[in-house]
Structures are given as C-alpha cells and as structure tokens.
Design an enzyme around this catalytic site. Structure first.
Site, PDB file in Angstrom:
ATOM      1  N   SER A 144       0.854  -1.191   0.000  1.00 19.66           N
ATOM      2  CA  SER A 144       0.000   0.000   0.000  1.00 19.66           C
ATOM      3  C   SER A 144       0.883   1.231   0.000  1.00 19.66           C
ATOM      4  O   SER A 144       2.026   1.186   0.485  1.00 19.66           O
ATOM      5  CB  SER A 144      -0.877  -0.002   1.261  1.00 19.66           C
ATOM      6  OG  SER A 144      -1.465   1.270   1.443  1.00 19.66           O
ATOM      7  N   TYR A 157      -1.642  -0.962  10.350  1.00 17.29           N
ATOM      8  CA  TYR A 157      -1.667  -1.177   8.903  1.00 17.29           C
ATOM      9  C   TYR A 157      -0.416  -0.601   8.246  1.00 17.29           C
ATOM     10  O   TYR A 157       0.264  -1.278   7.460  1.00 17.29           O
ATOM     11  CB  TYR A 157      -2.932  -0.531   8.318  1.00 17.29           C
ATOM     12  CG  TYR A 157      -3.168  -0.825   6.861  1.00 17.29           C
ATOM     13  CD1 TYR A 157      -3.581  -2.085   6.439  1.00 17.29           C
ATOM     14  CD2 TYR A 157      -2.997   0.165   5.894  1.00 17.29           C
ATOM     15  CE1 TYR A 157      -3.812  -2.356   5.098  1.00 17.29           C
ATOM     16  CE2 TYR A 157      -3.228  -0.090   4.552  1.00 17.29           C
ATOM     17  CZ  TYR A 157      -3.639  -1.353   4.160  1.00 17.29           C
ATOM     18  OH  TYR A 157      -3.865  -1.619   2.833  1.00 17.29           O
TER      19      TYR A 157
HETATM   20  N1  LIG Z   1      -8.900  -1.285  -0.618  1.00 14.55           N
HETATM   21  C1  LIG Z   1      -7.949  -0.360  -0.636  1.00 14.55           C
HETATM   22  O1  LIG Z   1      -8.226   0.846  -0.734  1.00 14.55           O
HETATM   23  C2  LIG Z   1      -6.501  -0.776  -0.558  1.00 14.55           C
HETATM   24  C3  LIG Z   1      -5.518   0.207  -0.745  1.00 14.55           C
HETATM   25  C4  LIG Z   1      -4.168  -0.170  -0.701  1.00 14.55           C
HETATM   26  C5  LIG Z   1      -3.831  -1.487  -0.501  1.00 14.55           C
HETATM   27  N2  LIG Z   1      -4.820  -2.424  -0.313  1.00 14.55           N
HETATM   28  C6  LIG Z   1      -4.407  -3.814  -0.102  1.00 14.55           C
HETATM   29  O2  LIG Z   1      -4.957  -4.611  -1.123  1.00 14.55           O
HETATM   30  C7  LIG Z   1      -5.018  -5.959  -0.672  1.00 14.55           C
HETATM   31  C8  LIG Z   1      -6.339  -6.578  -1.085  1.00 14.55           C
HETATM   32  O3  LIG Z   1      -7.383  -5.951  -0.391  1.00 14.55           O
HETATM   33  P1  LIG Z   1      -8.744  -5.511  -1.079  1.00 14.55           P
HETATM   34  O4  LIG Z   1      -8.861  -4.046  -0.906  1.00 14.55           O
HETATM   35  O5  LIG Z   1      -8.881  -6.101  -2.405  1.00 14.55           O
HETATM   36  O6  LIG Z   1      -9.775  -6.145  -0.045  1.00 14.55           O
HETATM   37  P2  LIG Z   1     -10.855  -7.329  -0.140  1.00 14.55           P
HETATM   38  O7  LIG Z   1     -11.392  -7.455   1.237  1.00 14.55           O
HETATM   39  O8  LIG Z   1     -11.823  -7.076  -1.239  1.00 14.55           O
HETATM   40  O9  LIG Z   1      -9.977  -8.609  -0.477  1.00 14.55           O
HETATM   41  C9  LIG Z   1      -9.109  -9.182   0.459  1.00 14.55           C
HETATM   42  C10 LIG Z   1      -9.368 -10.674   0.550  1.00 14.55           C
HETATM   43  O10 LIG Z   1      -8.447 -11.210   1.514  1.00 14.55           O
HETATM   44  C11 LIG Z   1      -9.127 -12.199   2.256  1.00 14.55           C
HETATM   45  N3  LIG Z   1      -8.503 -12.442   3.557  1.00 14.55           N
HETATM   46  C12 LIG Z   1      -8.554 -11.661   4.670  1.00 14.55           C
HETATM   47  N4  LIG Z   1      -7.916 -12.259   5.689  1.00 14.55           N
HETATM   48  C13 LIG Z   1      -7.446 -13.452   5.220  1.00 14.55           C
HETATM   49  C14 LIG Z   1      -6.725 -14.514   5.803  1.00 14.55           C
HETATM   50  N5  LIG Z   1      -6.368 -14.511   7.099  1.00 14.55           N
HETATM   51  N6  LIG Z   1      -6.424 -15.592   5.036  1.00 14.55           N
HETATM   52  C15 LIG Z   1      -6.812 -15.634   3.724  1.00 14.55           C
HETATM   53  N7  LIG Z   1      -7.514 -14.650   3.129  1.00 14.55           N
HETATM   54  C16 LIG Z   1      -7.824 -13.565   3.856  1.00 14.55           C
HETATM   55  C17 LIG Z   1     -10.533 -11.656   2.405  1.00 14.55           C
HETATM   56  O11 LIG Z   1     -11.473 -12.677   2.706  1.00 14.55           O
HETATM   57  C18 LIG Z   1     -10.772 -11.006   1.042  1.00 14.55           C
HETATM   58  O12 LIG Z   1     -11.442 -11.898   0.164  1.00 14.55           O
HETATM   59  C19 LIG Z   1      -4.773  -5.909   0.825  1.00 14.55           C
HETATM   60  O13 LIG Z   1      -3.469  -6.354   1.113  1.00 14.55           O
HETATM   61  C20 LIG Z   1      -4.931  -4.446   1.163  1.00 14.55           C
HETATM   62  O14 LIG Z   1      -4.185  -4.084   2.280  1.00 14.55           O
HETATM   63  C21 LIG Z   1      -6.128  -2.101  -0.333  1.00 14.55           C
END
Ligand SMILES: NC(=O)c1ccc[n+]([C@@H]2O[C@H](COP(=O)([O-])OP(=O)(O)OC[C@H]3O[C@@H](n4cnc5c(N)ncnc54)[C@H](O)[C@@H]3O)[C@@H](O)[C@H]2O)c1
Length: 325
Positions: A144, A157
């Site tokens: 991120s 985070y």
């Molecule tokens: N959404 C944002 O704005 C954003 C911004 C920067 C970075 N990110 C990063 O992007 C990545 C993906 O997140 P996203 O935004 O697509 O969210 P999301 O919730 O849509 O997808 C994340 C997935 O990870 C799974 N997950 C959570 N804990 C888990 C575990 N212990 N074991 C296995 N699976 C697990 C969840 O069930 C979910 O399906 C993350 O690492 C997040 O930190 C997100």
C-alpha cells in the site's frame, strides 16, 4: 517474467477485490490460477464468475496465518497442477483504523498477522519450492502507499505495509541470482470489499481500541468505492512484472509522489527540516481545503466517528487530535 501462458499463479485474497482482479487478468493471460481465501462466500462467488469462462481456476479455503494449512495448500497446488506456482501474489489483507494511541495488542496482532505474517508465510512456504523447481518465476505482494508513511490513525496497517516493502526488497536482492523476480504493488485506494475485513477478525483478537460499527464500515465502503478498479490495477501489476519493476505504483506521476514523500523523510532529519516540513504540510492542507472545501473524500468522517477511539477510552483526546490535522 514475460510469458504467463500455462504457468501457475497462487493468489492470496484471490476471491475478492484486488486479488480477484489479479485472478481475472492472469487467467486471461493463460495462467492456471489458484485463489486462496479465508471467506468461502467470496470463493463461491469468484468460482461462479470463472465457471463458463475458459479460465482454469482452482479455489482453496485458507487462513494464511495458519502455517500448517498454508503448507497443505502448497501441497494441494502441486497435486492439482503438478508443479509449485511460478507466480505467487500475496494480496490478502485486512485493515482497521483508529488513533495509534488507542491501539490494542489485538489490533496489532490481527492486522500485522495477516498483512505481514501472511506475506512471510507465503514467502517461507513457496520460495524454497520455487527455487527447487528451477523454472524461475516471480513473487509479488500487494502492499500500500501507506507503507511509505505512518498515519495517526493507521498504525498497525502502515507498520505492516512498511515492513512488507522492506521484506520484499530483501527477497528482491536474494532471489535475483535464481532468476526469480520480486515486485511490490503500492496503491492508494481500491474499489474492493475491504470494509468487510472485520468480519474475518478471529474471536481471540476481537478486543479493539477503535470505533468500529456498521456506520463507520459503511463510511469506509463509500471511500473505497472511489478507488481504482481491481482489473485495471491488476493490468498495471502485470506490466510491472513483465518489466521486472520492483515498486509498482499505479499513479500518473509515481516519481513525483515518491520524491515528495522522501523529501519529508529528509526534512524530518534536522530541526530546520522539521520547520520546513511543517510549513509544507500547512500549505498542502490549505490547498486541499481550497480545492475540495468540506467535500473531500473524508468529509463526514467525524459525523460517523470514523477513525476515532472506542467510546469508553475517555483518555483519548479527540479535540487535540482534530487540532493536529
Ligand atoms: N482497498 C484499498 O483501498 C486498498 C488500498 C491499498 C492497498 N490495499 C491492499 O490490497 C489488498 C487486497 O485488499 P482488497 O482491498 O482487495 O480487499 P478485499 O477485502 O476485497 O480482499 C481481500 C481478501 O483477503 C481475504 N482475507 C482476509 N484475511 C485473510 C486470511 N487470514 N487468510 C486468507 N484470506 C484472507 C478476504 O477474505 C478477502 O477476500 C490488501 O493487502 C490491502 O491491504 C487495499
């Protein structure tokens, strides 16, 4: 890594948001894709999407903080596809926000356990398998922009993502001689389901110092909806992997963003710099206010109590915090 067809990708968090976007893009590129996720409903929805497409996708229910289960998942990949993956994408992640000073051990253990511990488990599980297979490959982690800076309300985070950036840099250096690439994807906002992360928070880590309730989660959802489309983000990651770029930054001018960020780091190293930075921050806040008035992406945060401490933590001085911003 330039050729993807026929190779195997293992994508954690691959059933939702950024991970699902990656599963779509890399399966369209001809990869055989394993999506590993803790949520069965997300896996079911994702598999319903891939059914009917030509995509070869295999789902594994996995809590990536469980090392034994992770090893079993890696064995399953080899059983199903006859090879360890040539591409691992560590994308699963969770978040929760509130004053750093209100953070509990459980806030740290949960967020860092998934966002950092999950990546460590992925690397320790798959690096030896990939090296032994001798076919090269690539490791990518969805980190991120938050990994480049701390935040008053993002301590667990930001700390996890900063550690992940650093960790992947170590692997980048150590895996180069094996012909294995490493990348870190650092987006700001993604249109995803991460506002639901709290639903997967384990029972023994429920104790939080933050104000988390349906209103704050809905507020978060509205913010994330403005983020980048997961498929578009995955295409940017794919290009980064093809070009062997370490930091994959999905911004119009990533170099400027990084220079501005590291100017802050340099400024914070001297008393004169501290003053310079304070002035620069004041100007930036003023410009932002002029540009978007009260209608910025975080407007309404105070009304719903987003980013605040749990109500009973009366010693957290929210007024002082508001002044600091
Ligand atoms: N959404 C944002 O704005 C954003 C911004 C920067 C970075 N990110 C990063 O992007 C990545 C993906 O997140 P996203 O935004 O697509 O969210 P999301 O919730 O849509 O997808 C994340 C997935 O990870 C799974 N997950 C959570 N804990 C888990 C575990 N212990 N074991 C296995 N699976 C697990 C969840 O069930 C979910 O399906 C993350 O690492 C997040 O930190 C997100």
């Amino acid at each position: 890594m330039k050729d993807f067809a026929g190779k195997v990708a293992f994508i954690t968090g691959g059933a939702s948001g950024a991970g699902l976007g990656q599963a779509k893009v890399f399966s369209e590129a001809g990869m055989r894709v394993v999506i590993a996720d803790i949520r069965q409903d997300h896996l079911d929805e994702a598999m319903a999407y891939f059914r009917g497409k030509k995509a070869e996708v295999h789902a594994i229910k996995l809590d990536l903080t469980d090392r034994k289960a992770y090893a079993a998942a890696a064995d399953e990949v080899e059983r199903v596809y006859g090879t360890p993956p040539q591409l691992l994408i560590n994308t699963a992640g969770v978040n929760t926000f509130g004053p750093a000073e209100a953070s509990t051990f459980e806030d740290y253990d949960w967020v860092m356990g998934v966002c950092l511990g999950g990546v460590i488990n992925g690397m320790v599980t798959f690096v030896p398998r990939m090296i032994k297979a001798g076919r090269g490959g690539h490791f990518a982690t969805t980190s991120s922009w938050g990994g480049f800076r701390g935040g008053a309300s993002t301590a667990p985070y930001s700390a996890a993502k900063a550690a992940v950036n650093n960790l992947m840099e170590s692997y980048f250096l150590s895996l180069k001689p094996y012909g294995i690439g490493v990348s870190v994807l650092c987006p700001v906002g993604i249109n995803s389901n991460i506002h639901e992360a709290t639903f997967t928070r384990p029972k023994h880590l429920q104790n939080t110092g933050y104000n988390v309730n349906p209103e704050t989660l809905e507020f978060e959802h509205r913010i994330y909806m403005q983020g980048i489309d997961p498929v578009e983000l995955a295409r940017i990651l794919k290009k980064g992997i093809e070009n062997d770029v370490f930091y994959v930054l999905p911004f119009a001018d990533p170099e400027k963003m990084l220079r501005d960020n590291f100017e802050r780091v340099v400024n914070w190293a001297t008393p004169e710099g501290m003053k310079r930075q304070e002035e620069a921050d004041r100007k930036r806040r003023e410009e932002m206010r002029k540009r978007s008035g009260d209608s910025g992406p975080f407007s309404g945060a105070a009304d719903v109590g987003w980013g605040k401490a749990r109500a009973d933590l009366a010693w957290v001085d929210e007024t002082a915090r508001a002044k600091k911003k």
